[in-house]
Design an enzyme around this catalytic site. Structure first.
Site, PDB file in Angstrom:
ATOM      1  N   SER A 233     -17.103  22.074  40.125  1.00 52.06           N
ATOM      2  CA  SER A 233     -16.795  23.293  40.867  1.00 52.06           C
ATOM      3  C   SER A 233     -17.528  23.278  42.212  1.00 52.06           C
ATOM      4  O   SER A 233     -17.345  22.354  42.999  1.00 52.06           O
ATOM      5  CB  SER A 233     -17.124  24.517  40.014  1.00 52.06           C
ATOM      6  OG  SER A 233     -16.519  25.674  40.529  1.00 52.06           O
ATOM      7  N   ASP A 464      -6.194  24.329  36.102  1.00 53.12           N
ATOM      8  CA  ASP A 464      -7.477  24.925  36.469  1.00 53.12           C
ATOM      9  C   ASP A 464      -7.230  26.211  37.256  1.00 53.12           C
ATOM     10  O   ASP A 464      -6.607  26.182  38.315  1.00 53.12           O
ATOM     11  CB  ASP A 464      -8.277  23.935  37.313  1.00 53.12           C
ATOM     12  CG  ASP A 464      -9.708  24.358  37.563  1.00 53.12           C
ATOM     13  OD1 ASP A 464      -9.968  25.570  37.698  1.00 53.12           O
ATOM     14  OD2 ASP A 464     -10.581  23.477  37.641  1.00 53.12           O
ATOM     15  N   HIS A 491     -11.203  25.377  33.512  1.00 50.94           N
ATOM     16  CA  HIS A 491     -11.918  25.037  34.733  1.00 50.94           C
ATOM     17  C   HIS A 491     -12.997  24.006  34.411  1.00 50.94           C
ATOM     18  O   HIS A 491     -13.979  24.327  33.743  1.00 50.94           O
ATOM     19  CB  HIS A 491     -12.545  26.294  35.325  1.00 50.94           C
ATOM     20  CG  HIS A 491     -13.347  26.041  36.567  1.00 50.94           C
ATOM     21  ND1 HIS A 491     -12.856  25.332  37.638  1.00 50.94           N
ATOM     22  CD2 HIS A 491     -14.619  26.422  36.910  1.00 50.94           C
ATOM     23  CE1 HIS A 491     -13.773  25.287  38.590  1.00 50.94           C
ATOM     24  NE2 HIS A 491     -14.853  25.924  38.168  1.00 50.94           N
TER      25      HIS A 491
END
Length: 524
Positions: A233, A464, A491
């Site tokens: 991320s 995602d 995610h």
């Protein structure tokens, strides 16, 4: 595959969301401190320091994290300049955790969880657990650090008290915030952050380029000539910036759940909310198959039904236990948190049903609390505060008119989050009073010297909701990296150890430097 509930909670915490647009700390140009070919003499004392490893228990910031801060994990503090342009001045202390390798050691694997604002120390523990059935913990010391301003690192960013957080007063970081925000509010907020965080110079020193410099100090302090890094991320931004600043200092890098370096703040925020709406719609469609679905049995009306349940919470919060109430921002925040992983959809549905049928909010407020880690003792960690500050040091700024336009576009894109209130007059960039201007310089990582950068690995999940699949493709192209496609609805995936196919390619690259074949894919 379902995981231990605390593990789900903490993983949801550390991945976080890139929200409000903001700006970067001073001293981010290509100066001597960012050169990978030489270390300025003024930084020798930082690069040459030794870490004193010991008990991790003093480093845990909440009761939720405490069970992970135990042996065999070891913790230490690393000293870095608060401002790299003034290495003789004030310093910061960076919390570091490691799990020593259990077998034939290659070196250190440094992990970052995302956020920004997530605890890398906690992530070291979680990754070690998630990857226990691979050879990674055998071959590497698994190392995580709390980026400057975060968690156990000092000075740490604190903008709100626990009582304010319990009341939902931390509006500047709330995805569904309805305002009102005024110039006085944003100005006073920054001053409160400075008062609680060690001053304005501390606020100005938590940008991603500063963290990348810290990571290079950590590389040297760990005794590594070259860094092995796995970021997810926001950690993909950190990895890309490190590759831009220190391309010669990388051995291997895996970036999972990628942020597109070329997208501006506003464009990325729209894409983010498009992903949330898509996941909400998929969750609602699964719910509609149940006769007792709180969103009804017509998926086409699920957003409307959700609005009927949540919009009244703007003026009439419902009890949520422990003397707390569930308001609109906390309700939508709880749903968003659950949308990170499809395995949490049943929990979202049950929480919405509780609000609709019982007029109570314990379940949704628990999902909301998990996003920023609130312990059962009422103590919050500083994930959301640090998220705000780091974004204020990285992201692009907007005028009130631009912010109003963006908020309108966000609610058109993601109507399940729309409070149904006007945006004109209550929309301001929460970073407008920040003590330094943005200087990450988006787009970033566009001029990396690929002739010295080792070929890296990018992982992107097709469904995602936070960092879309196409962003992974773009980052792989920017870095000249190999891409692993993962078919699923969640995610990030690699550090959780959820899938044998992903585990195998992740480990093979980190250990043997063997990259996935062209077109490689796995299915969750």
């Amino acid at each position: 595959m379902r995981r231990h509930p605390v593990l789900i909670l903490l993983t949801a915490l550390v991945i976080g969301v890139l929200t409000a647009g903001c700006g970067d700390a001073a001293d981010t140009s290509g100066d001597a401190a960012s050169s990978s070919s030489a270390t300025p003499a003024a930084l020798d004392r930082f690069y040459g320091q030794s870490l004193s490893w010991g008990d991790c228990r003093p480093f845990a910031s909440t009761a939720v994290e405490r069970p992970y801060y135990v042996a065999p994990f070891q913790c230490a503090r690393m000293t870095v300049p608060l401002a790299y342009s003034r290495p003789e001045g004030r310093t910061a202390s960076i919390g570091v955790m490691r799990l020593p390798a259990k077998g034939d050691r290659i070196g250190s694997l440094v992990v970052n969880p995302g956020g920004p604002g997530g605890s890398g120390m906690t992530q070291a523990a979680l990754a070690s657990i998630g990857l226990k059935n691979t050879d990674i913990p055998k071959r590497f010391d698994v190392v995580g650090f709390d980026p400057r301003g975060v968690g156990a690192s000092t000075p740490a960013i604190h903008c709100f008290t626990d009582a304010q957080r319990d009341r939902g007063d931390d509006r500047v970081t709330a995805l569904g915030s309805a305002g009102p925000w005024t110039a006085d509010y944003t100005r006073n907020l920054v001053q409160e952050c400075a008062n609680r965080s060690g001053g304005r110079d501390a606020l100005a020193a938590v940008g991603t380029r500063d963290v990348a410099r810290d990571m290079d100090v950590l590389r040297a302090v760990l005794g590594e000539q070259k860094l092995t890094f796995a970021g997810q991320s926001y950690g993909t931004r950190l990895g890309a910036v490190y590759a831009e600043m220190f391309p010669r200092n990388l051995r291997a890098m895996v970036l999972d759940g990628a942020i597109d370096p070329g997208l501006g703040t506003a464009e990325r925020r729209i894409i983010l909310h498009r992903g949330f709406q898509r996941s909400f719609d998929l969750m609602a469609a699964s719910c509609a198959k149940q006769a007792d679905c709180p969103l009804g049995t017509d998926p086409g009306r699920s957003t409307e039904e959700f609005q009927k349940i949540t919009r009244p919470l703007l003026t009439n919060p419902v009890p949520a236990g422990g003397g707390r109430n569930l308001g609109f921002n906390q309700a939508t925040g709880g749903v968003v948190n659950g949308l990170y992983y499809s395995e949490q959809w049943p929990a979202i549905i049950a929480a919405i049903a509780q609000v609709k049928n019982e007029h109570r909010g314990e379940k949704l407020i628990a999902l909301n609390d998990a996003l920023a880690v609130r312990g059962p003792d009422g103590v919050w960690n500083n994930q959301s505060d640090a998220n705000y500050a780091i974004n204020c040091n990285d992201e692009q700024r907007r005028t009130p008119e631009q912010e109003a336009d963006l908020r309108s576009a966000v609610f058109e894109t993601s109507p399940f989050l729309d409070p149904g209130q006007p945006v004109d007059g209550v929309s301001r960039d929460g970073c407008e009073a920040w003590p330094v201007a943005p200087s990450l310089n988006i787009p970033y990582a566009q001029d990396i010297d690929k002739s010295v950068l080792p070929q890296t690995m990018v992982i992107s999940v097709t469904g995602d909701p936070v960092t879309p699949y196409d962003s992974g493709k773009q980052l792989a192209q920017d870095l000249g990296a190999k891409m692993l496609t993962v078919n699923g609805e969640r995610h990030t995936v690699a550090q959780a150890g959820l899938n044998p196919c992903v585990n195998g390619m992740f480990a093979d690259y980190l250990i043997n430097l063997k990259l996935p074949a062209d077109g490689a894919s796995c299915t969750l």
